[in-house]
Design an enzyme around this catalytic site. Structure first.
Site, PDB file in Angstrom:
ATOM      1  N   GLY A  17       0.818  -1.218   0.000  1.00  0.00           N
ATOM      2  CA  GLY A  17       0.000   0.000   0.000  1.00  0.00           C
ATOM      3  C   GLY A  17       0.846   1.259   0.000  1.00  0.00           C
ATOM      4  N   GLY A  19      -0.011   3.956   2.262  1.00  0.00           N
ATOM      5  CA  GLY A  19      -0.455   4.724   3.426  1.00  0.00           C
ATOM      6  C   GLY A  19       0.732   5.439   4.061  1.00  0.00           C
ATOM      7  CB  ALA A  20       0.852   8.346   6.349  1.00  0.00           C
ATOM      8  CG  ASN A 103      -5.829   2.263  14.687  1.00  0.00           C
ATOM      9  OD1 ASN A 103      -4.819   2.218  15.382  1.00  0.00           O
ATOM     10  ND2 ASN A 103      -6.270   3.387  14.152  1.00  0.00           N
ATOM     11  CB  ALA A 130       3.681   9.519   8.755  1.00  0.00           C
ATOM     12  CE  LYS A 186      -2.798   3.097  18.403  1.00  0.00           C
ATOM     13  NZ  LYS A 186      -2.580   2.707  17.036  1.00  0.00           N
ATOM     14  CG  ASN A 190      -7.302   3.029  18.153  1.00  0.00           C
ATOM     15  OD1 ASN A 190      -6.502   2.124  18.052  1.00  0.00           O
ATOM     16  ND2 ASN A 190      -6.985   4.269  17.818  1.00  0.00           N
ATOM     17  CG  ASN A 204      -7.453  12.914  18.494  1.00  0.00           C
ATOM     18  OD1 ASN A 204      -8.411  12.715  17.755  1.00  0.00           O
ATOM     19  ND2 ASN A 204      -6.267  12.348  18.291  1.00  0.00           N
ATOM     20  CB  SER A 256      -7.240   7.075  11.643  1.00  0.00           C
ATOM     21  OG  SER A 256      -7.669   6.279  12.730  1.00  0.00           O
TER      22      SER A 256
HETATM   23  O1  PAF Z   1      -6.403   6.220  14.977  1.00  0.00           O
HETATM   24  C1  PAF Z   1      -5.844   7.249  15.404  1.00  0.00           C
HETATM   25  O2  PAF Z   1      -6.103   8.365  14.972  1.00  0.00           O
HETATM   26  C2  PAF Z   1      -4.767   7.105  16.464  1.00  0.00           C
HETATM   27  O3  PAF Z   1      -4.603   5.737  16.747  1.00  0.00           O
HETATM   28  C3  PAF Z   1      -5.033   7.889  17.767  1.00  0.00           C
HETATM   29  C4  PAF Z   1      -4.101   7.371  18.842  1.00  0.00           C
HETATM   30  C5  PAF Z   1      -6.466   7.762  18.230  1.00  0.00           C
HETATM   31  C6  PAF Z   1      -4.642   9.336  17.622  1.00  0.00           C
HETATM   32  O4  PAF Z   1      -5.377  10.060  16.713  1.00  0.00           O
END
Ligand code: PAF
Length: 306
Positions: A17, A19-20, A103, A130, A186, A190, A204, A256
């Protein structure tokens, strides 16, 4: 200079891919003279102008990957992983090392049975940030760190070579024997930040406002209950503090999922809130707030035809 046992391969890396995070890894690996190619939907080459966190810029050129792939970083969205791995399988060498990074949870169990016993599977979770400012420009916006864990025996056999490469790509790297506690931590972050920022179309840091306190507490309580049932204990108050810390540290960022909804793309909601709801069902634990956020995000997706 570090030397590796004779059984360790010198790995050529393929990044899946554009992606960043994948391109960040690609640029940093190439910067240190590693062979890096790209596996893209269309087998094209790609020029990237990379800006490091210190502002230094450098141009990189990546050519399309040629099978058999020896070492593959698969930093693609959770909902694409299964199809992506199935597409990769005929291109992998019999000793290939494959690293998943995304994620959410739930993909490892699906991917492991698809591989040969001699093919290594890994998971890497990272806090590096990134941003692609265009199709050919990439900025490293936040220094982070990564946790890397082997998921089968064939991965363990190549651990020095893989760790060394990932240290260059997305280091510093902590090598863990069990990735699950890190994935739950994580997932907790999320499960709170991603759907709330997507539904409320905010940054956020906006979630630190008092009006979100109760929902955050409820979400964290549900995640901790499910996590504990699956064997990974997380204390509720400590977890609330961890989530608030990430909100502060990334206050001006859009998550994201907020970006996915904003740009009317598919989200990772089913691998995040959906995974918690589904695991909750298996252990007879109610997760009404996670379920409500999952449904709200799915409704948003439906509103733009997904
Ligand atoms: O998915 C995301 O954007 C990241 O994992 C996080 C930690 C929530 C920060 O924006």
């Amino acid at each position: 200079m570090a030397s590796y046992p004779a059984t360790q391969l010198d790995l050529n890396w393929t990044i899946v891919g554009q992606g960043a995070i994948g391109l960040l890894a690609a640029c940093r690996l190439q910067q240190q003279s590693n062979t890096v190619t790209l596996h893209l939907r269309q087998p094209n080459s790609l020029d990237i102008m990379f800006t490091a966190t210190d502002g230094q810029q450098q141009q990189y050129y990546f050519s399309p990957a040629v099978a058999p792939y020896q070492a593959v970083l698969v930093p693609i969205k959770s909902y694409d992983v299964l199809a992506g791995i199935k597409e990769l399988i005929p291109l992998l060498s019999t000793q290939a090392q494959i690293i998943l990074s995304h994620n959410g949870m739930g993909t490892i169990e699906q991917v492991l049975p698809l591989l040969l016993p001699s093919q290594g599977l890994w998971f890497l979770t990272t806090t590096h940030a990134a941003l692609k400012t265009s199709a050919t420009t990439l900025q490293h916006t936040g220094q982070g760190q990564s946790v890397l864990a082997p998921l089968n025996l064939a991965a363990n056999k190549q651990s020095s070579a893989v760790k060394q490469a990932m240290t260059i790509a997305l280091g510093p790297v902590q090598l863990a024997t069990d990735i699950k506690p890190f994935l739950w931590q994580k997932l907790l972050i999320n499960a709170v930040i991603n759907p709330l920022t997507a539904i409320n179309n905010c940054k956020n840091g906006d979630l630190l406002a008092a009006k979100y306190t109760k929902t955050i507490q409820q979400l964290v309580t549900e995640v901790c209950a499910v996590s504990q049932a699956t064997g990974y204990k997380m204390a509720i108050e400590e977890s609330v503090q961890r989530v608030r810390h990430v909100m502060q540290a990334t206050a001006t960022n859009f998550s994201s999922m907020q970006q996915d909804v904003y740009h009317q793309r598919q989200t990772e909601i089913n691998a995040i809130s959906g995974f918690i709801v589904e695991q909750g069902r298996q252990y007879a634990i109610n997760t009404p707030v996670n379920l409500q956020l999952q449904q709200q995000v799915l409704q948003l997706q439906q509103s733009y035809g997904l």
